[in-house]
Write a protein that holds these residues in place. Structure first.
Motif, short mmCIF file in Angstrom:
data_model
loop_
_atom_site.label_atom_id
_atom_site.label_comp_id
_atom_site.label_asym_id
_atom_site.label_seq_id
_atom_site.Cartn_x
_atom_site.Cartn_y
_atom_site.Cartn_z
N GLN A 2 0.72 -1.36 -0.04
CA GLN A 2 0.22 -0.04 0.02
C GLN A 2 0.98 1.20 0.02
O GLN A 2 1.95 1.61 0.78
N GLU A 3 0.73 2.14 -0.77
CA GLU A 3 1.12 3.47 -0.93
C GLU A 3 0.31 4.69 -0.78
O GLU A 3 -0.81 4.46 -1.51
N VAL A 4 0.65 5.52 0.05
CA VAL A 4 -0.40 6.72 0.26
C VAL A 4 0.20 7.86 -0.21
O VAL A 4 1.41 8.37 0.11
N THR A 5 -0.55 8.59 -1.19
CA THR A 5 0.18 10.09 -1.72
C THR A 5 -0.99 11.06 -1.50
O THR A 5 -2.08 11.03 -1.43
N GLN A 6 -0.27 12.41 -1.02
CA GLN A 6 -0.99 13.49 -0.63
C GLN A 6 -0.44 14.67 -1.57
O GLN A 6 0.74 14.81 -1.80
N CYS A 23 -6.06 12.93 -1.16
CA CYS A 23 -5.19 11.75 -0.72
C CYS A 23 -5.75 10.78 -1.55
O CYS A 23 -6.74 10.43 -1.80
N SER A 24 -4.65 9.82 -2.22
CA SER A 24 -4.82 8.64 -2.84
C SER A 24 -4.01 7.56 -2.39
O SER A 24 -3.14 7.61 -1.80
N PHE A 25 -4.52 6.31 -2.90
CA PHE A 25 -3.99 4.96 -2.20
C PHE A 25 -4.13 4.17 -3.20
O PHE A 25 -5.02 3.95 -4.20
N THR A 26 -2.91 3.08 -3.39
CA THR A 26 -2.90 2.19 -4.33
C THR A 26 -3.52 1.08 -4.33
O THR A 26 -4.06 0.25 -5.18
N ASP A 27 -4.09 0.52 -2.99
CA ASP A 27 -4.76 -0.74 -2.70
C ASP A 27 -5.98 -0.36 -2.34
O ASP A 27 -6.31 0.20 -1.17
N SER A 28 -7.04 -0.49 -3.22
CA SER A 28 -8.36 -0.09 -2.54
C SER A 28 -8.95 -1.19 -1.66
O SER A 28 -10.17 -0.67 -0.99
N GLU A 98 -2.86 -4.85 10.37
CA GLU A 98 -2.89 -4.10 11.68
C GLU A 98 -2.35 -2.95 11.68
O GLU A 98 -2.23 -2.25 12.71
N LYS A 99 -1.75 -2.45 10.45
CA LYS A 99 -0.98 -1.51 10.53
C LYS A 99 -1.41 -0.38 9.55
O LYS A 99 -1.85 -0.23 8.57
N LEU A 100 -1.14 1.17 10.19
CA LEU A 100 -1.65 2.40 9.36
C LEU A 100 -0.31 2.64 8.52
O LEU A 100 0.73 2.52 8.91
N VAL A 101 -0.81 3.12 7.27
CA VAL A 101 0.20 3.52 6.16
C VAL A 101 -0.27 5.05 6.14
O VAL A 101 -1.18 5.15 5.65
N PHE A 102 0.81 5.88 5.97
CA PHE A 102 0.53 7.07 6.41
C PHE A 102 1.19 7.90 4.72
O PHE A 102 2.06 7.58 4.33
N GLY A 103 0.33 8.92 4.20
CA GLY A 103 0.87 9.78 3.46
C GLY A 103 2.06 10.80 4.00
O GLY A 103 1.90 10.77 5.25
N LYS A 104 2.70 11.33 3.37
CA LYS A 104 3.76 12.39 3.69
C LYS A 104 3.09 13.67 4.10
O LYS A 104 3.62 14.55 4.53
#
Lengths: 112, 116
Positions: A2-6, A23-28, A98-104
């Motif tokens: 998963q990648e998150v872009t802002q 905010c966009s994310f690669t895995d829906s 169990e993990k949050l993936v953050f944008g920058k």
């Protein structure tokens, strides 16, 4: 993975303007999405959390929307104020993780 | 409620020294997390715990160890500090919705660590 872009990384607006942070994310296949605010030198404060089954959440002047199929979320801030100046971060939990993936983050400056 | 607290707030170490960062929460949360935040890199997960006595690796676990001996405390240890570990460290906690919580992560104020 998963990648998150802002985008944008920084935004400057005059007081009173309505604005949208993206905010966009690669895995829906997300479990939920959260928007946080971070003031300089401080920790993160949760603003809004949208479960995967929801389309939007509102709190005061803030409205967050979620479009899972397109991998996008927006945070709408109405009638911006100088006190809204901060960095806004988007984060997702992918289903089964169990993990949050953050944008920058997007650094917002509201000018008086 | 104090929420999530972190000790210390600031620390300067020399390369090779060791230290322990303490995170405490008074919300009876099961899940606890350690993140580091670096300019241009965003927040990255170091280790996390899904309950007392459990720990798991996150995205950047090398050079760090953790322990969760008590439900309310989550300790992050640096055995031999390196300049690359200069960062701001944040602890967070939550209770998952499926377990009756809200999924909202609550963050501590951070520890600013400099390794010379």
């Amino acid at each position: 993975k998963q990648e998150v872009t802002q985008i944008p990384a920084a935004l400057s607006v005059p007081e009173g303007e309505n604005l949208v942070l993206n905010c966009s994310f690669t895995d829906s296949a997300i479990y939920n999405l959260q928007w946080f605010r971070q003031d300089p030198g401080k920790g993160l404060t949760s603003l809004l959390l949208i479960q995967s089954s929801q389309r939007e959440q509102t709190s005061g002047r803030l409205n967050a929307s979620l479009d899972k199929s397109s991998g996008r979320s927006t945070l709408y801030i109405a009638a911006s104020q100088p006190g809204d100046s901060a960095t806004y971060l988007c984060a997702v939990i992918t289903g089964g993780s169990e993990k949050l993936v953050f944008g920058k983050g997007t650094k917002l400056t509201v000018n008086p | 409620n104090a929420g999530v607290t972190q000790t210390p707030k600031f620390r300067v170490l020399k390369t090779g020294q060791s230290m322990t960062l303490l995170c405490a929460q008074d919300m009876n949360h099961e899940y606890m997390y350690w993140y580091r935040q670096d300019p241009g890199m965003g927040l990255r997960l170091i280790h996390y715990s899904v309950g007392e006595g459990t720990t798991a690796k996150g995205e950047v676990p090398d050079g760090y160890n953790v322990s969760r001996l008590k439900k309310q405390n989550f300790l992050l240890g640096l055995e031999s500090a390196a300049p690359s570990q200069t960062s701001v460290y944040f602890c967070a906690s939550t209770n998952r919705r499926l377990a009756g919580g809200t999924d909202t992560q609550y963050f501590g104020p951070g520890t600013r660590l400099t390794v010379l």
